[in-house]
Design a protein around this motif. Structure first.
Motif, PDB file in Angstrom:
ATOM      1  N   LYS A 294      -9.144  -4.400  11.913  1.00  0.00           N
ATOM      2  CA  LYS A 294     -10.130  -4.504  10.833  1.00  0.00           C
ATOM      3  C   LYS A 294      -9.729  -3.598   9.662  1.00  0.00           C
TER       4      LYS A 294
ATOM      5  N   ASN B 258      -8.887  -4.812   5.839  1.00  0.00           N
ATOM      6  CA  ASN B 258      -9.539  -4.219   4.659  1.00  0.00           C
ATOM      7  C   ASN B 258      -8.507  -3.703   3.661  1.00  0.00           C
TER       8      ASN B 258
ATOM      9  N   TRP C 216      -8.502   5.106   0.264  1.00  0.00           N
ATOM     10  CA  TRP C 216      -9.240   4.667   1.449  1.00  0.00           C
ATOM     11  C   TRP C 216      -8.558   5.050   2.752  1.00  0.00           C
TER      12      TRP C 216
END
Length: 82
Positions: free
Chosen positions: A50, A54, A68
């Motif tokens: 995941k 992203n 991030w």
């Protein structure tokens, strides 16, 4: 699971697999049953996938992905300096 832990000697490993035959229990619940080690391999793999999805979605729209992600210095624990 409890019966196994009480009847078999030595450390016990609970391998928690989503969609598996045994219920997914928390580490505290597993310790209460008698397990000393818990593994959640698919949970970790799914979380990693995941995160990769992203990051790829952010790259697709030219967002600065580095804000991030973890910087290596933040996650290095107990390793000697190079």
């Amino acid at each position: 699971m409890r019966r196994y832990c009480t009847e078999v000697t030595g450390p016990k490993l609970a391998n928690m697999l989503e969609q598996g035959k045994t219920p997914i229990l928390s580490p505290a619940e597993l310790a209460d049953v008698g397990f000393s080690i818990a593994a959640y391999p698919l949970t970790l793999l799914s979380a990693a996938i995941k995160a990769q999805e992203n990051a790829l979605a952010l790259l697709k729209v030219c967002v600065r992905v580095w804000v991030w992600v973890w910087v290596w210095e933040w996650v290095r624990i107990g390793l000697p300096e190079p």
